[in-house]
Write a protein that holds these residues in place. Structure first.
Motif, PDB file in Angstrom:
ATOM      1  N   VAL A 298     -48.977 -18.918 -91.844  1.00 58.77           N
ATOM      2  CA  VAL A 298     -47.672 -19.754 -91.884  1.00 58.77           C
ATOM      3  C   VAL A 298     -46.882 -19.171 -90.647  1.00 58.77           C
ATOM      4  O   VAL A 298     -47.004 -18.028 -89.934  1.00 58.77           O
ATOM      5  N   SER A 299     -45.927 -20.072 -90.164  1.00 59.95           N
ATOM      6  CA  SER A 299     -45.006 -19.710 -89.305  1.00 59.95           C
ATOM      7  C   SER A 299     -43.820 -19.937 -89.903  1.00 59.95           C
ATOM      8  O   SER A 299     -43.545 -20.503 -90.851  1.00 59.95           O
ATOM      9  N   ALA A 300     -42.575 -19.043 -89.124  1.00 63.70           N
ATOM     10  CA  ALA A 300     -41.475 -19.132 -89.838  1.00 63.70           C
ATOM     11  C   ALA A 300     -40.271 -19.022 -88.874  1.00 63.70           C
ATOM     12  O   ALA A 300     -40.702 -18.551 -87.583  1.00 63.70           O
ATOM     13  N   GLY A 301     -39.185 -19.580 -89.193  1.00 64.56           N
ATOM     14  CA  GLY A 301     -37.812 -19.894 -88.345  1.00 64.56           C
ATOM     15  C   GLY A 301     -36.772 -19.000 -89.316  1.00 64.56           C
ATOM     16  O   GLY A 301     -36.907 -19.232 -90.373  1.00 64.56           O
ATOM     17  N   VAL A 302     -36.255 -18.135 -88.705  1.00 63.85           N
ATOM     18  CA  VAL A 302     -35.236 -17.249 -89.249  1.00 63.85           C
ATOM     19  C   VAL A 302     -33.735 -17.644 -88.718  1.00 63.85           C
ATOM     20  O   VAL A 302     -33.537 -17.640 -87.582  1.00 63.85           O
ATOM     21  N   SER A 303     -32.869 -17.973 -89.740  1.00 66.14           N
ATOM     22  CA  SER A 303     -31.348 -18.100 -89.310  1.00 66.14           C
ATOM     23  C   SER A 303     -30.729 -16.777 -89.286  1.00 66.14           C
ATOM     24  O   SER A 303     -31.145 -15.685 -89.617  1.00 66.14           O
ATOM     25  N   ALA A 304     -29.404 -16.898 -88.816  1.00 70.85           N
ATOM     26  CA  ALA A 304     -28.465 -15.702 -88.898  1.00 70.85           C
ATOM     27  C   ALA A 304     -27.939 -15.771 -90.089  1.00 70.85           C
ATOM     28  O   ALA A 304     -28.107 -16.637 -90.779  1.00 70.85           O
ATOM     29  N   ALA A 305     -27.360 -14.524 -90.552  1.00 75.47           N
ATOM     30  CA  ALA A 305     -26.516 -14.388 -91.751  1.00 75.47           C
ATOM     31  C   ALA A 305     -25.434 -15.084 -91.859  1.00 75.47           C
ATOM     32  O   ALA A 305     -24.584 -15.302 -90.845  1.00 75.47           O
ATOM     33  N   VAL A 306     -24.998 -15.854 -93.135  1.00 71.76           N
ATOM     34  CA  VAL A 306     -23.810 -16.404 -93.224  1.00 71.76           C
ATOM     35  C   VAL A 306     -23.239 -15.896 -94.436  1.00 71.76           C
ATOM     36  O   VAL A 306     -23.736 -15.209 -95.413  1.00 71.76           O
ATOM     37  N   ASP A 307     -21.929 -16.149 -94.579  1.00 73.45           N
ATOM     38  CA  ASP A 307     -21.184 -15.502 -95.765  1.00 73.45           C
ATOM     39  C   ASP A 307     -20.642 -16.400 -96.946  1.00 73.45           C
ATOM     40  O   ASP A 307     -19.916 -15.991 -97.631  1.00 73.45           O
ATOM     41  N   ASP A 308     -21.234 -17.740 -96.786  1.00 72.00           N
ATOM     42  CA  ASP A 308     -20.782 -18.787 -97.976  1.00 72.00           C
ATOM     43  C   ASP A 308     -21.858 -19.735 -98.046  1.00 72.00           C
ATOM     44  O   ASP A 308     -22.648 -20.061 -97.306  1.00 72.00           O
ATOM     45  N   LEU A 309     -21.924 -20.387 -99.130  1.00 70.89           N
ATOM     46  CA  LEU A 309     -22.757 -21.442 -99.793  1.00 70.89           C
ATOM     47  C   LEU A 309     -22.592 -22.570 -98.642  1.00 70.89           C
ATOM     48  O   LEU A 309     -23.537 -23.183 -98.063  1.00 70.89           O
ATOM     49  N   SER A 310     -21.552 -22.806 -98.261  1.00 68.29           N
ATOM     50  CA  SER A 310     -21.312 -24.206 -97.743  1.00 68.29           C
ATOM     51  C   SER A 310     -21.658 -23.946 -96.408  1.00 68.29           C
ATOM     52  O   SER A 310     -21.625 -25.046 -95.548  1.00 68.29           O
ATOM     53  N   GLU A 311     -21.914 -22.823 -95.748  1.00 76.26           N
ATOM     54  CA  GLU A 311     -22.612 -22.726 -94.524  1.00 76.26           C
ATOM     55  C   GLU A 311     -24.144 -22.633 -94.305  1.00 76.26           C
ATOM     56  O   GLU A 311     -24.778 -22.656 -93.322  1.00 76.26           O
ATOM     57  N   LEU A 312     -24.592 -23.230 -95.453  1.00 80.08           N
ATOM     58  CA  LEU A 312     -26.328 -22.980 -95.668  1.00 80.08           C
ATOM     59  C   LEU A 312     -26.821 -24.124 -94.737  1.00 80.08           C
ATOM     60  O   LEU A 312     -27.826 -24.061 -94.244  1.00 80.08           O
ATOM     61  N   PRO A 313     -26.219 -25.440 -94.611  1.00 81.73           N
ATOM     62  CA  PRO A 313     -26.660 -26.398 -93.903  1.00 81.73           C
ATOM     63  C   PRO A 313     -26.871 -26.013 -92.370  1.00 81.73           C
ATOM     64  O   PRO A 313     -27.933 -26.203 -91.679  1.00 81.73           O
ATOM     65  N   SER A 314     -25.678 -25.293 -91.944  1.00 84.51           N
ATOM     66  CA  SER A 314     -25.796 -24.812 -90.487  1.00 84.51           C
ATOM     67  C   SER A 314     -26.974 -23.809 -90.534  1.00 84.51           C
ATOM     68  O   SER A 314     -27.858 -23.700 -89.413  1.00 84.51           O
ATOM     69  N   ALA A 315     -27.236 -22.991 -91.318  1.00 84.99           N
ATOM     70  CA  ALA A 315     -28.304 -21.839 -91.067  1.00 84.99           C
ATOM     71  C   ALA A 315     -29.471 -22.504 -91.382  1.00 84.99           C
ATOM     72  O   ALA A 315     -30.659 -22.090 -90.761  1.00 84.99           O
ATOM     73  N   TYR A 316     -29.808 -23.524 -92.143  1.00 87.36           N
ATOM     74  CA  TYR A 316     -31.064 -24.359 -92.252  1.00 87.36           C
ATOM     75  C   TYR A 316     -31.209 -24.968 -90.858  1.00 87.36           C
ATOM     76  O   TYR A 316     -32.675 -24.610 -90.332  1.00 87.36           O
ATOM     77  N   ARG A 317     -30.452 -25.416 -90.342  1.00 87.46           N
ATOM     78  CA  ARG A 317     -30.758 -26.039 -88.810  1.00 87.46           C
ATOM     79  C   ARG A 317     -30.990 -24.888 -87.933  1.00 87.46           C
ATOM     80  O   ARG A 317     -31.936 -25.211 -87.014  1.00 87.46           O
ATOM     81  N   GLN A 318     -30.574 -23.867 -87.951  1.00 87.48           N
ATOM     82  CA  GLN A 318     -30.766 -22.832 -87.067  1.00 87.48           C
ATOM     83  C   GLN A 318     -32.290 -22.274 -87.477  1.00 87.48           C
ATOM     84  O   GLN A 318     -33.001 -22.101 -86.482  1.00 87.48           O
ATOM     85  N   ALA A 319     -32.716 -22.121 -88.710  1.00 86.71           N
ATOM     86  CA  ALA A 319     -34.032 -21.808 -88.885  1.00 86.71           C
ATOM     87  C   ALA A 319     -35.068 -22.727 -88.579  1.00 86.71           C
ATOM     88  O   ALA A 319     -36.048 -22.384 -87.745  1.00 86.71           O
ATOM     89  N   VAL A 320     -34.575 -24.104 -88.808  1.00 84.60           N
ATOM     90  CA  VAL A 320     -35.844 -25.178 -88.069  1.00 84.60           C
ATOM     91  C   VAL A 320     -35.750 -25.367 -86.647  1.00 84.60           C
ATOM     92  O   VAL A 320     -36.814 -25.446 -86.008  1.00 84.60           O
TER      93      VAL A 320
END
Length: 538
Positions: free
Chosen positions: A269-291
Motif C-alpha cells: 500500500v501507499s499512503a498520504g498523510v495530512s497535517a494535524a487539525v483541531d476540529d471535526l469541521s477541518e477534516l475535509p481539508s485534512a483529507y484533501r492534504q492526504a490525497v
C-alpha cells in the motif's frame, strides 16, 4: 385479559381480605399467578424481595410499615412492578399521594371482586404495552447496533468530503460511538498498489477478501499505536482518522501500516498523510492534504508514504525542456535513429526532474504529454492507431506512475523510429531500383558512379553506401555484372566481338576481353565456341 402471564402478591393486615382476594377470585383464567401473601408491611417487604412479582396489591395502612413506605423501599429494585393500593375513605389523601409517588392505582373499601379484577386487568394491560414498547426499543437497539458500522462508514465518508456545523458533527460523532478523541485529528489515505491490475480476472469474493484482509492489518496496526477508525473510501482506497499522539505522529502510523501490509500480505500500500487539525469541521481539508500527498506515489510506483507537510514546504518550479536536447531528439527521430532518440529522451526526462525540488505529479504528467506531442510532431506519419491508443490511455491514466510514463514515451520513440526506418527503407528501395533501371538502359555508355548518383539526386558517397546496403554489392561490380550478362547474350549471336565491346561502352576490345574472362573464366572467343550457335542451327 392479557395473553402474558403475570405474578401477583397480596398484602393486608386483615387475613380475611388476603384470603378473599387470593383464594376466592379466579386469577388463573386471567393469566395471573398468586406468588404469595403477607399480613404485614414487613412480611410483605420480604415476600416481594423474594418473589419479585409483577403486581403488588397492598393495604395502604398497616402496622409498623405502611404500604407507601414499602413502595418507597421497593420501587428502586422493581421499577416495572405495579402497586395497587387498598384504601379506606379516611385514607383517601394517602392514596392520592401514593399515585403521585408512582403507584399504578388504588381502590376504596368496600370494593367488589369485579372492581379489583378490572384494576388488575388494567395493570396487566399497561405491562403488556410496556413490554411491547420495551421489545420494540430492544429490537430497534439491536438493529442500530447491527447497522452502526454501515452508518459510521457513510457518516465518515461524508465527513471527509463535506462541511457541516461543528455541533451537528459532534453530536453525530457521539451518537455513532466513534472511539476517537475529537482533537487532535489527522487523516491517512491508504491505497492498494495496482489493485485493479491484480483483481482484473479475479472473482469478486477473492477481491473482497483481499480488501478485508488489508483493512484488518491497517486497523490492528493503527490501534496498537493510537486511537483511530478506518473506513473504505473507494474500491481500492481506505481512509484512517487518527489521534496522532504517538511518537512520530500520523506519519509513523502510516509507515507502520505500510510495513505490516508488506510483511503479512502479498500486496503493498501507499499512503498520504495530512497535517494535524483541531476540529471535526477541518477534516475535509485534512483529507484533501492526504490525497495530494498520495499523488506523489507517481514518482515511486507504490509501497511508499508521503507527508503533506513535507510537500507543502516545496516551492514548485515548472519543469522546462532543454532546447538543445529537444532538437537532438527531433533529429534522431526524423533520421530513425532509435538509440540516439531514446538517449535524448532519457536526458530530457532526467534534466526536467533534476534539482532540489521535484515538480508536482500533475506538472510531471503535463511534461510527459508535452514530450509525447513533440514525438508525434517530429514523426507525423506515425499510423499505428492501436499502439497510439494504448500509449494515449497510459498517459491519461490517473493511476499512471513515472516509470510507466517513461516506458510509454520510450515505446513511442521506438515506434516512431521504426516508422521512419520503414519509410526510409521503402524510399531507398525505390531510388536504387530507379538507379538500376538507369544502369540497364545505359549499358552502352561508359558512365561513372557519380553519374548514376546524380540521376537519383544523391551524393556519390551516400548513393554508393545505399546501393551496397540494398543490393549487397557495389555499384561498379553491379554495372560490370550487368554488362557481362548482356555480352553473353550478344556472343551467342553471330556478331563481331569488337562491335559487342563497343556496344557495352568498352573502347578497346582487349580490355573488354580481359574483363569478360575475369568475370566468366572464359575469353569471349571460348565462350562463343562453347555456347554460340553452331552452323546449320536456326
Amino acid at each position: 385479559m392479557s395473553k402474558q402471564r403475570y405474578t401477583m402478591v397480596v398484602i393486608d393486615d386483615i387475613r380475611t381480605v388476603v384470603n378473599g382476594i387470593s383464594r376466592d377470585m379466579d386469577w388463573e383464567s386471567q393469566g395471573i399467578e398468586i406468588a404469595g401473601t403477607a399480613s404485614s408491611g414487613e412480611e410483605g417487604l420480604a415476600l416481594v424481595r423474594a418473589t419479585r412479582p409483577d403486581i403488588i396489591v397492598t393495604d395502604i395502612r398497616m402496622p409498623k410499615l405502611s404500604g407507601i413506605e414499602m413502595m418507597r423501599e421497593l420501587q428502586p429494585q422493581l421499577p416495572r412492578s405495579k402497586f395497587i393500593f387498598i384504601s379506606g375513605f379516611s385514607d383517601f389523601d394517602h392514596a392520592q399521594n401514593a399515585l403521585r409517588l408512582g403507584a399504578f392505582d388504588y381502590i376504596l373499601k368496600p370494593f367488589t371482586p369485579q372492581q379489583l379484577a378490572e384494576t388488575v386487568r388494567k395493570a396487566a394491560a399497561e405491562m403488556d404495552a410496556e413490554r411491547r414498547q420495551s421489545e420494540l426499543l430492544s429490537d430497534m437497539e439491536q438493529k442500530l447496533r447491527e447497522s452502526r458500522p454501515l452508518l459510521r462508514q457513510e457518516y465518515l465518508s461524508m465527513l471527509v468530503h463535506f462541511h457541516a456545523p461543528k455541533e451537528t458533527l459532534r453530536k453525530r460523532w457521539e451518537f455513532l460511538q466513534i472511539e476517537v478523541d475529537l482533537q487532535p485529528l489527522a487523516v491517512i489515505v491508504l491505497e492498494i498498489d495496482r489493485f485493479m491490475q491484480k483483481t482484473e480476472d479475479v472473482p469478486v469474493n477473492e477481491a473482497e477478501l483481499l480488501r478485508f484482509a488489508l483493512q484488518n492489518i491497517v486497523e490492528e496496526t493503527m490501534l496498537n499505536m493510537a486511537k483511530g477508525i478506518v473506513f473504505r473510501d473507494s474500491v481500492h482506497r481506505f481512509v484512517a482518522i487518527v489521534n496522532p499522539v504517538c511518537a512520530g505522529g500520523a506519519l509513523a502510523i502510516a509507515e507502520a501500516c505500510r510495513e505490516n501490509v508488506g510483511r503479512y500480505s502479498r500486496s503493498t500500500v501507499s499512503a498520504g498523510v495530512s497535517a494535524a487539525v483541531d476540529d471535526l469541521s477541518e477534516l475535509p481539508s485534512a483529507y484533501r492534504q492526504a490525497v495530494e500527498a498520495l499523488t506523489y506515489t507517481f514518482y515511486t510506483g507504490g509501497n511508499s508514504v508521503f507527508f503533506w507537510e513535507h510537500i507543502r514546504q516545496r516551492q514548485e518550479t515548472m519543469p522546462r525542456l532543454d532546447t538543445e536536447l529537444e532538437k537532438e531528439l527531433v533529429y534522431a527521430l526524423r533520421s530513425g535513429n532509435a538509440e540516439h532518440a531514446e538517449k535524448a529522451l532519457a536526458l530530457l526526462l532526467d534534466d526536467a526532474g533534476r534539482g532540489e525540488k521535484r515538480p508536482s505529479p500533475d506538472s510531471a504528467k503535463a511534461l510527459c504529454v508535452e514530450l509525447a506531442a513533440l514525438i508525434r510532431d517530429a514523426v507525423p506519419e506515425l499510423t499505428d492507431e492501436h499502439e497510439l491508443c494504448e500509449l494515449t490511455r497510459a498517459l491519461s491514466s490517473p493511476r499512471a506512475v513515472l516509470s510507466e510514463l517513461r516506458a510509454t514515451l520510450l515505446s513511442l520513440c521506438r515506434l516512431s523510429c521504426l516508422q521512419v526506418q520503414s519509410r526510409l527503407q521503402s524510399s531507398a528501395q525505390e531510388m536504387i531500383q530507379a538507379a538500376i533501371r538507369h544502369i540497364r538502359d545505359n549499358l552502352h555508355l561508359n558512365l561513372m558512379v557519380g553519374d548514376y548518383a546524380a540521376h537519383v539526386h544523391l551524393s556519390t558517397s551516400y548513393f554508393s553506401n545505399l546501393f551496397k546496403k540494398v543490393t549487397g554489392t557495389s555499384v561498379v561490380a553491379f554495372v560490370i555484372q550487368e554488362k557481362m550478362e548482356q555480352a553473353k547474350l550478344l556472343l551467342t549471336e553471330d556478331r563481331p566481338i569488337a562491335e559487342i565491346a563497343e556496344s557495352l561502352g568498352y573502347e578497346e576490345r582487349s580490355y573488354f576481353s580481359d574483363v569478360f574472362k575475369k568475370t566468366t573464366g572464359l575469353t569471349p572467343t571460348e565462350f562463343r565456341a562453347k555456347y554460340g550457335r553452331k552452323p546449320g542451327q536456326a
